[in-house]
Design an enzyme around this catalytic site. Structure first.
Site, PDB file in Angstrom:
ATOM      1  N   GLY A  18       0.813  -1.217   0.000  1.00  0.00           N
ATOM      2  CA  GLY A  18       0.000   0.000   0.000  1.00  0.00           C
ATOM      3  C   GLY A  18       0.839   1.257   0.000  1.00  0.00           C
ATOM      4  N   GLU A  38      11.098   3.152   5.488  1.00  0.00           N
ATOM      5  CA  GLU A  38      10.815   1.753   5.820  1.00  0.00           C
ATOM      6  C   GLU A  38      11.932   1.244   6.725  1.00  0.00           C
ATOM      7  OE1 GLU A  38       9.869  -1.672   6.721  1.00  0.00           O
ATOM      8  OE2 GLU A  38       8.378  -0.730   5.398  1.00  0.00           O
ATOM      9  N   THR A  45       4.558  -7.110   4.510  1.00  0.00           N
ATOM     10  CA  THR A  45       4.110  -8.443   4.907  1.00  0.00           C
ATOM     11  C   THR A  45       3.865  -9.334   3.703  1.00  0.00           C
ATOM     12  OG1 THR A  45       3.145  -7.674   6.981  1.00  0.00           O
ATOM     13  CG2 THR A  45       2.278  -9.718   6.079  1.00  0.00           C
ATOM     14  N   CYS A  51       1.921 -13.326   1.725  1.00  0.00           N
ATOM     15  CA  CYS A  51       1.305 -13.938   0.544  1.00  0.00           C
ATOM     16  C   CYS A  51       2.284 -14.646  -0.378  1.00  0.00           C
ATOM     17  CB  CYS A  51       0.569 -12.881  -0.278  1.00  0.00           C
ATOM     18  SG  CYS A  51      -0.230 -11.576   0.654  1.00  0.00           S
ATOM     19  N   TYR A 102      10.754  -3.640  -5.885  1.00  0.00           N
ATOM     20  CA  TYR A 102      10.061  -2.566  -5.167  1.00  0.00           C
ATOM     21  C   TYR A 102      10.949  -1.340  -5.026  1.00  0.00           C
ATOM     22  CZ  TYR A 102       5.633  -4.703  -3.786  1.00  0.00           C
ATOM     23  OH  TYR A 102       4.365  -5.211  -3.786  1.00  0.00           O
ATOM     24  N   TYR A 181      -7.595 -18.388   8.832  1.00  0.00           N
ATOM     25  CA  TYR A 181      -7.074 -18.827   7.537  1.00  0.00           C
ATOM     26  C   TYR A 181      -5.572 -19.057   7.577  1.00  0.00           C
ATOM     27  CZ  TYR A 181      -5.384 -14.105   6.365  1.00  0.00           C
ATOM     28  OH  TYR A 181      -4.714 -12.904   6.354  1.00  0.00           O
ATOM     29  N   ILE A 182      -4.829 -18.285   8.367  1.00  0.00           N
ATOM     30  CA  ILE A 182      -3.383 -18.496   8.437  1.00  0.00           C
ATOM     31  C   ILE A 182      -3.086 -19.850   9.061  1.00  0.00           C
ATOM     32  CG2 ILE A 182      -1.237 -17.670   9.483  1.00  0.00           C
ATOM     33  CD1 ILE A 182      -2.307 -14.827   9.178  1.00  0.00           C
ATOM     34  N   GLY A 265      -3.913 -14.513  15.442  1.00  0.00           N
ATOM     35  CA  GLY A 265      -4.362 -13.165  15.128  1.00  0.00           C
ATOM     36  C   GLY A 265      -3.212 -12.209  14.869  1.00  0.00           C
ATOM     37  N   HIS A 438     -17.064 -27.312 -20.798  1.00  0.00           N
ATOM     38  CA  HIS A 438     -17.097 -28.730 -20.415  1.00  0.00           C
ATOM     39  C   HIS A 438     -15.894 -29.469 -20.996  1.00  0.00           C
ATOM     40  CE1 HIS A 438     -18.953 -32.532 -19.310  1.00  0.00           C
ATOM     41  NE2 HIS A 438     -18.629 -32.993 -20.530  1.00  0.00           N
ATOM     42  N   GLU A 443     -18.090 -25.508 -14.426  1.00  0.00           N
ATOM     43  CA  GLU A 443     -19.333 -25.465 -15.196  1.00  0.00           C
ATOM     44  C   GLU A 443     -20.559 -25.612 -14.292  1.00  0.00           C
ATOM     45  OE1 GLU A 443     -20.310 -29.039 -17.699  1.00  0.00           O
ATOM     46  OE2 GLU A 443     -18.299 -29.646 -17.071  1.00  0.00           O
TER      47      GLU A 443
END
Length: 455
Positions: A18, A38, A45, A51, A102, A181-182, A265, A438, A443
């Site tokens: 971001g 930075e 992350t 990711c 980056y 999810y992690i 978390g 198909h 489908e």
């Protein structure tokens, strides 16, 4: 302070997805003079400890099934041992390459980079750990978040998601604490790489907040693969011993694991930035409170990404960055759109989702549920019992598709396409009017003729 006396039009704190996007666009597209600080590695992350390395590990973890399937398809293939040193070396080289990209993108846009920690002295002044101070008309905070451990004694003897990519070797056994999810992604990844995985989670089911039917199928698949899953379980005590890390759980077990992984978390990185003294409002968890334009209570200070704890996804942080630059430098006030965001959970099988869950939609009005679960051709031929699921939630009155949920290999790829239709407000009949491809799993999304239930 007059506008001419500022060192920068914009100073960004945080070099993740971001922050870098906001800096690049403000400088490259709108001609602003931009500085960015930075304190760690560029890419944040997602690129460095989220990711990207996680998805590389997902890819690596799926080959064990591929070897088995290949034999069913007539190939003479022998299972080999997974070489963590080989893989992790290549993974870290790729992360180094991406960090370089980056940095180059910032240089190419004319952004001044500062490899330093930044704090905010006043509404227009940033102090760097190098001893320098810089002034800016606007300050953007994009510092992200960090993983947190449970408040149990000796919790520091376990690892968190930031650490998983830097292991010297893979443990033989690992306890993962958490049901989000992690936790579930890494349970599948590590199991696929040959680690004996146990998963303890406090709730009755994993993946709280996702569609009940979809997360139930993921849980069944994880158990079928051999992941040792325990609901209603929490760690009460832990201690490092010669044999490993001993734990005592709330469901009465005492066990020893080579490693314990807290996936319990994340918390926004807003501590010790000097925000509260300036009047920037923080939520109880430390999230910076902002309006629909990402502006804080101090007009010159904005915040985007995970530090605001709105929707903690990399593409969302990037969209927030674009909305911020349009608003502040483009003269186009652009609120951030957080509605109908597709997302994926990279378990095995994957889960893709966009829009409302069945439970959420049923609370808002009458719905129809279209759902199909079946064994897909590829793995059924190989003799595996794996099942997939395609599910649509439809408003009875308008026929609009309110939600789409997919549990299947490559669900993340499929939900991106389905997300376009759902975002456009497509109806069930428009799905039905689309010709099926198909033979494919997807489908089913356009051939489910009758609802399985109404609510």
């Amino acid at each position: 302070m007059s506008e001419q006396s500022f060192d920068y039009d914009l100073f960004v704190i945080g070099g993740g997805s971001g922050g870098v996007r906001a800096a690049r666009v403000a400088a490259g597209t709108y001609g602003a003079k931009v500085g960015l600080a930075e304190q760690d590695r560029y890419g944040g992350t997602c690129v460095i400890r989220g990711c990207v390395p996680k998805k590389l590990m997902v890819f690596a973890s799926t080959y064990r099934d591929s070897f088995e399937d290949a034999r069913s398809y007539g190939w003479s293939v022998e299972d080999g041992a997974f070489d963590w040193d080989n893989f992790s070396g290549k993974m870290n080289a790729e992360l180094d390459r991406l960090e370089g990209v980056y940095r180059s993108l910032l240089d190419g846009s004319g952004v001044d980079k500062f490899d330093a920690r930044a704090t905010i002295q006043d509404a227009h002044t940033v102090a760097l750990s190098t001893g320098e101070t810089k002034t800016a008309k606007h300050i953007l905070i994009a510092t992200g978040g960090h993983p947190i451990r449970l408040g149990v004694e000796n919790a520091d003897q376990g690892i968190v998601s930031d650490d998983i990519f830097h292991l010297d070797k893979l443990p033989k056994s690992m306890l993962i604490i958490g049901g989000g999810y992690i936790a579930c992604e890494f349970a599948c990844i590590l199991h696929g790489l040959g680690v004996e995985v146990s998963l303890y989670f406090r709730g009755a089911q994993i993946l709280n907040g996702f569609d009940d039917e979809a997360r139930g199928l993921v849980a069944e698949a994880m158990r079928a693969r051999g992941i040792d899953m325990h609901s209603g379980a929490n760690v009460l005590e832990m201690e490092k011993q010669d044999a490993g890390i001993w734990i005592k759980s709330s469901h009465g077990q005492e066990r020893t694991f080579d490693q314990v992984f807290f996936a319990t978390g994340r918390k926004p990185n807003s501590t010790d930035l000097g925000l509260e003294a300036l009047g920037v409002k923080l939520a109880r968890n430390g999230a910076i409170e902002v309006d629909e334009y990402s502006q804080s209570a101090v007009p010159s200070i904005y915040a985007i990404g995970d530090v605001t704890d709105r929707v903690n996804l990399t593409p969302v942080a990037i969209r927030e960055a674009m909305a911020f630059t349009k608003t502040v430098f483009g003269g186009e006030p652009t609120p951030v759109d957080h509605d109908l965001i597709p997302s994926a959970v990279f378990t095995q099988p994957e889960m893709g989702t966009v829009g409302m869950t069945e439970e959420e939609a049923a609370e808002k009005g009458p719905i129809e549920v279209y759902c199909s679960s079946f064994r897909p051709m590829q793995t059924a031929f190989a003799g595996r019992p794996d099942r997939v699921m395609m599910k649509l939630i439809v408003c009875q009155e308008t026929r609009t598709v309110l939600g789409c949920h997919i549990v299947a290999p490559q669900a993340g790829e499929m939900i991106q396409m389905a997300g376009i239709a759902v975002k456009m407000g497509a109806t069930k009949e428009q799905f039905d009017a689309t010709c099926a491809v198909h033979p494919t799993m997807s489908e089913e999304m356009v051939t489910m003729a009758k609802p399985v239930r109404s609510a």
